[in-house]
Every structure is written in structure tokens, then in C-alpha cells.
Design a protein around this motif. Structure first.
Motif, short mmCIF file in Angstrom:
data_model
loop_
_atom_site.label_atom_id
_atom_site.label_comp_id
_atom_site.label_asym_id
_atom_site.label_seq_id
_atom_site.Cartn_x
_atom_site.Cartn_y
_atom_site.Cartn_z
N VAL A 69 41.96 59.85 32.91
CA VAL A 69 41.30 60.49 34.05
C VAL A 69 40.29 61.50 33.50
N GLU A 70 39.03 61.31 33.84
CA GLU A 70 37.98 62.22 33.38
C GLU A 70 37.57 63.22 34.47
N GLY A 71 37.95 62.94 35.70
CA GLY A 71 37.60 63.85 36.77
C GLY A 71 38.29 63.47 38.07
N VAL A 72 38.34 64.42 38.99
CA VAL A 72 38.86 64.18 40.33
C VAL A 72 37.69 64.28 41.29
N ILE A 73 37.49 63.25 42.10
CA ILE A 73 36.40 63.25 43.06
C ILE A 73 36.98 63.50 44.45
N PHE A 74 36.64 64.64 45.02
CA PHE A 74 37.03 64.96 46.38
C PHE A 74 35.94 64.47 47.34
N ASN A 75 36.35 63.93 48.47
CA ASN A 75 35.42 63.44 49.50
C ASN A 75 34.43 62.44 48.90
N PRO A 76 34.95 61.34 48.34
CA PRO A 76 34.07 60.39 47.66
C PRO A 76 33.19 59.61 48.63
N THR A 77 32.05 59.14 48.12
CA THR A 77 31.26 58.14 48.83
C THR A 77 31.70 56.77 48.34
N TRP A 78 31.32 55.73 49.07
CA TRP A 78 31.65 54.36 48.64
C TRP A 78 30.41 53.51 48.75
N THR A 79 29.90 53.06 47.61
CA THR A 79 28.77 52.15 47.60
C THR A 79 29.30 50.74 47.82
N VAL A 80 28.95 50.16 48.93
CA VAL A 80 29.51 48.86 49.33
C VAL A 80 28.92 47.76 48.45
N PRO A 81 29.75 46.91 47.87
CA PRO A 81 29.24 45.83 47.01
C PRO A 81 28.44 44.80 47.81
N GLN A 82 27.54 44.13 47.11
CA GLN A 82 26.68 43.16 47.77
C GLN A 82 27.47 41.97 48.33
N SER A 83 28.65 41.73 47.81
CA SER A 83 29.48 40.65 48.35
C SER A 83 29.82 40.91 49.82
N ILE A 84 29.76 42.20 50.21
CA ILE A 84 30.05 42.58 51.60
C ILE A 84 28.74 42.89 52.34
N VAL A 85 27.82 43.60 51.66
CA VAL A 85 26.55 43.96 52.29
C VAL A 85 25.80 42.70 52.73
N LYS A 86 25.67 41.75 51.81
CA LYS A 86 24.92 40.53 52.10
C LYS A 86 25.85 39.39 52.49
N GLY A 87 26.91 39.21 51.67
CA GLY A 87 27.79 38.06 51.88
C GLY A 87 28.53 38.09 53.19
N GLU A 88 28.90 39.31 53.67
CA GLU A 88 29.64 39.42 54.92
C GLU A 88 28.79 40.01 56.05
N GLY A 89 27.50 40.22 55.75
CA GLY A 89 26.59 40.65 56.80
C GLY A 89 26.66 42.11 57.19
N LEU A 90 27.29 42.95 56.36
CA LEU A 90 27.42 44.36 56.74
C LEU A 90 26.06 45.06 56.76
N GLY A 91 25.18 44.69 55.83
CA GLY A 91 23.86 45.33 55.79
C GLY A 91 23.10 45.14 57.08
N ALA A 92 23.07 43.92 57.57
CA ALA A 92 22.37 43.63 58.83
C ALA A 92 23.03 44.36 60.00
N LYS A 93 24.35 44.45 60.00
CA LYS A 93 25.07 45.12 61.08
C LYS A 93 24.75 46.60 61.10
N VAL A 94 24.72 47.23 59.92
CA VAL A 94 24.42 48.65 59.84
C VAL A 94 23.00 48.93 60.31
N LEU A 95 22.04 48.11 59.84
CA LEU A 95 20.64 48.31 60.22
C LEU A 95 20.41 48.03 61.71
N GLY A 96 21.16 47.08 62.24
CA GLY A 96 20.94 46.69 63.63
C GLY A 96 21.73 47.48 64.65
N ASN A 97 22.71 48.25 64.21
CA ASN A 97 23.57 49.01 65.12
C ASN A 97 23.71 50.44 64.63
#
Length: 441
Positions: free
Chosen positions: A235-263
Motif C-alpha cells: 500500500v503506497e497511499g490511501v485515497i479518500f473520496n476516489p474518482t472512478w475512470t470508467v473503462p472503455q468496455s463500459i463507456v463504449k461497449g455498454e453505451g454508458l458514454g452515449a447515455k451520459v452525454l444524452g441524459n
């Protein structure tokens, strides 16, 4: 940052973080120190007296107590060499026998191709080099004691050894032997403070000076491609309140990117922000810190090529399930903020009551701020992600755990085969990168 603190729900520091200053040490054989005073013939073959060779033969005869098979070390050949007296034959056979024992006691008998998804590199082969260990044993006339000093120091190994001595059930003995060997796959000494999780037990332990400070339920990878691999990281550090960069398998493959932009209204409520590259059209989606973030409110920064880490989860009700092999490979941890605060305390170099209090107060403030904050861990904090199907549970009772990934069979089968010489130290198995831990359940 200074240092952290407590049962997060109450905004207090976790109680009894540290064990008593003085922890009685168990009696152990002398520490291994390269001290060659006997001139070796070669690094692999050294000169043996009859007395030392007889002591070695006695170790071979009793090696079954350590879950190994005396026949693997060809005791008849060593006995014949002893009968032949001093000379090249005795030196060759005794040195070979000793080296085989060192390798199996230090590194484990199981070959790498039987250790499924085992990516730990055991440092002991470099720390306790065979030629140095042999030279010390011969110069100090302590063959048996030197070999015994290679045993894993974790108390669970001793518990398995004691159980092996008290059962005649063949199937149970095989399972005990396999799990004793798994301890040899790890470093002999795990360190003064560390995290260790046994995947099939669904439990994480924080240990300081061989004392379990606290335990946490876990959620681990589903069987199959997302099964959690076995690792030894830091363990090199503790991250409080992390962000999550969504992988492209979900952004593009599951259409999350279009959903976020459209809604935009839905995206804001879910904490998602999307950006589109005006030239390439590439869409990036980042989930912002918050209660609905897929990583929860804490993530342990432990860089590794598998992208495996320990983190919080918004789906905390799942910790009440009996079968908790539910994630995409990462390890979700119960009471994650309490764990994060505790690690920030233990990771401080100036660990006094005053600094612990200051750190506790600051960590609570950071964790409730809602802002992404990384707190570095200054003192070493190893993390061992292990896989034992027999061992002591968090209550200290020896029991078996379900073989959720089917990793016992190749280990058990390896004990039915002849001992393999010149074994690889690193696995050639593919590292399956875990690209997300989306809350889909």
C-alpha cells in the motif's frame, strides 16, 4: 497529512489500534546468517562429515511432520553414502539432499504450473541462498536447526502442522499438506505490520506484531475470468473520496458514454462527467466522488499490473451474504473508511499518541470532505492476497473453506507426482487485468 482515527460513523478514532508495546516472542531457531567457514568444493557441493550427514538423514526421516515426503529426498542413497565414509560420494549426495530440502522448505514443493493465478514472487530464495544456508549449517554443526529455521513464521503454519500430527484421515492429510505448502510460497517473514486476506474465507486481517488488530468482511471476484488473483503488493497511499475512470468496455461497449452525454440530469445524479474529444470523438467518463461512486468512499493505492486493489462499495448490504464471490476481481472491504483511517495512522513515521490523535482528527475531516485526497503511506504496509482452503478463521479455530475457484486440485495432484527439480520461481500464467469493478449486482 498528520495521522487518522476512528469508528467512522461516530467520527471517532478506531479504538485499540496498536498492540501492547511488548509482545512475547516465540522460541525460534537461530536466524540464518551466511557464515561460511567450511571451504566448499563448489557452491553446490560442500564437504560433509559423517556426523553432519547422519543429522541430515535424521531430518529426512522426520520431514513428514512438515507435510513433505521423505522418499523425495532418496534417503537410501544418503544412507549408502554415509556407509561408504568420507569422500566425494558423501559430499555429492549429502549436498544434493540438503539443497532439495532447502528448496522445498523455503520455496514450497508445488511447481508453478500447479499454482493457479499465483503471482507472488517469494523473496526467500534471494534472502537465504542455498549455498550460504548449507555453509552455515556445516560451519556451526547445526544441520537440523538451520533447516528448521526455514519454516514459515506465521502461526497458522504451526497450527496446520499440529493438526497434521493428530489426524490419520488420508484426504484431510492431503489438504493440510497442500495448505502448509501454500505458506511456503510466501515470504518466511511477512513483516511487522501487514494486511492479509484469505480469498475463500471472505475476510481481511490487519496484523501488527503478529497480533490481529481488526478484521473486515470482504467481497471477492466471481469465479471465472474475474476470479481474484493471488498477489503480494504494498500500500503506497490511501485515497479518500476516489474518482472512478470508467473503462472503455463500459463507456463504449455498454453505451454508458452515449447515455451520459444524452441524459445530463441522470448523469449529474449518478455523479458521471463525460468529455468528448472534438477531433477523434473519443468519449471519457469519470464518476465523481460521492456515496454512489462504484469505489465507495475509499481506495487503497497499491500499484500492480493486475489493477487489483481494496476499496469501499456503496452496496454494503452484500457483506451480509454468505457467498461473497461477487466482484469483478477487486476486493471490496467492509468498514472501509475505518480501515483507511487506521492505515493512515499506522503509516505515519512519527507514531506517538499525539501524532496518532492529530492524524485521526485530520483523516476524519478529509474523509468527510467529499474531495478527492490521496494520503501517502510512509511506513511499509504489505498486502497479501492469499488462497487457503484450510487454516485458522478470525476466531482462531482451524477449519476448511470452500474451494471457490477450484485451485486445490492441481496442488493436491502435484503431491502425487515425483518431486520436480529446477522449478521456476515465477509463473508463466497470463495476468488477467481487472478493468473495472462496476456495481452490477
Amino acid at each position: 497529512m498528520a495521522l487518522p482515527g476512528a469508528a467512522f460513523a461516530q467520527g471517532k478514532a478506531p479504538a485499540n489500534l496498536l498492540p501492547p508495546e511488548s509482545v512475547p516472542a516465540a522460541a525460534t531457531p537461530p536466524a540464518l546468517q551466511p557464515a561460511p567457514t567450511v571451504q566448499p568444493i563448489t557452491p553446490d557441493v560442500q564437504r560433509w562429515s559423517i556426523a553432519d550427514a547422519r543429522a541430515l538423514l535424521q531430518v529426512v526421516g522426520g520431514i513428514g511432520a512438515e507435510g513433505l515426503d521423505p522418499a523425495d529426498y532418496k534417503p537410501a542413497e544418503l544412507e549408502a553414502a554415509i556407509a561408504g565414509g568420507h569422500g566425494e560420494a558423501l559430499d555429492q549426495v549429502a549436498s544434493r539432499t540438503f539443497a532439495w530440502l532447502v528448496e522445498d522448505l523455503r520455496d514450497g514443493r508445488t511447481p508453478m504450473d500447479a499454482r493457479r493465478q499465483w503471482f507472488v514472487v517469494d523473496p526467500d530464495a534471494d534472502r537465504y541462498r542455498t549455498a550460504d544456508v548449507m555453509a552455515q549449517a556445516l560451519s556451526s554443526r547445526t544441520v537440523a536447526q538451520t533447516l528448521a529455521s526455514l519454516h514459515p513464521e506465521h502461526p497458522d503454519y504451526a497450527a496446520l502442522r499440529a493438526e497434521l500430527a493428530n489426524t490419520q484421515d488420508a484426504a484431510k492429510r492431503k489438504l493440510i499438506r497442500a495448505n502448509m505448502d501454500r505458506w511456503r510460497w510466501l515470504a518466511k517473514d511477512l513483516g511487522t505490520q501487514y494486511l492479509i486476506t484469505n480469498v475463500p474465507e471472505y475476510q481481511l486481517r490487519l496484523t501488527v506484531n503478529d497480533k490481529i488488530i481488526s478484521t473486515y468482511k470482504t467481497i471477492v471476484g466471481k469465479p471465472g475470468r474475474t476470479a481474484t488473483p493471488q498477489l503480494a503488493e504494498t500500500v503506497e497511499g490511501v485515497i479518500f473520496n476516489p474518482t472512478w475512470t470508467v473503462p472503455q468496455s463500459i463507456v463504449k461497449g455498454e453505451g454508458l458514454g452515449a447515455k451520459v452525454l444524452g441524459n445530463p440530469g441522470w448523469a449529474k445524479a449518478a455523479g458521471y462527467k463525460a468529455t468528448r474529444d472534438p477531433k477523434s470523438g473519443f468519449v471519457t467518463v469519470v464518476q465523481q466522488p460521492g456515496a454512489n461512486n462504484s469505489l465507495g468512499l475509499m481506495k487503497l493505492d497499491m500499484p500492480n499490473p493486475h489493477a487489483i486493489f481494496l476499496h469501499d462499495t456503496p452496496s454494503r448490504n452484500l457483506f451480509n451474504a454468505e457467498n461473497r464471490a461477487l466482484s469483478h476481481g477487486c476486493i471490496r472491504t467492509e468498514r472501509a473508511q475505518e480501515l483507511a483511517i487506521t492505515l493512515a495512522i499506522l503509516g505515519n513515521l512519527a507514531n506517538t499518541p499525539e501524532t496518532r490523535k492529530a492524524a485521526a482528527d485530520e483523516a476524519v475531516a478529509i474523509s468527510t470532505s467529499g474531495k478527492y485526497t490521496r494520503v501517502p503511506i510512509q511506513k511499509s504496509m504489505p498486502v497479501y492476497i492469499t488462497y487457503f482452503t484450510m487454516g485458522r478463521d478470525i476466531e482462531g479455530n482451524l477449519r476448511t473453506f470452500s474451494d471457490i475457484y477450484g485451485r486445490d486440485a492441481p496442488v493436491l495432484a502435484s503431491f502425487d507426482k515425483p518431486r520436480q527439480e529446477n522449478r521456476a520461481r515465477r509463473t508463466s500464467e497470463e495476468a488477467v487485468e481487472i478493468v473495472d469493478d462496476l456495481q452490477t449486482i
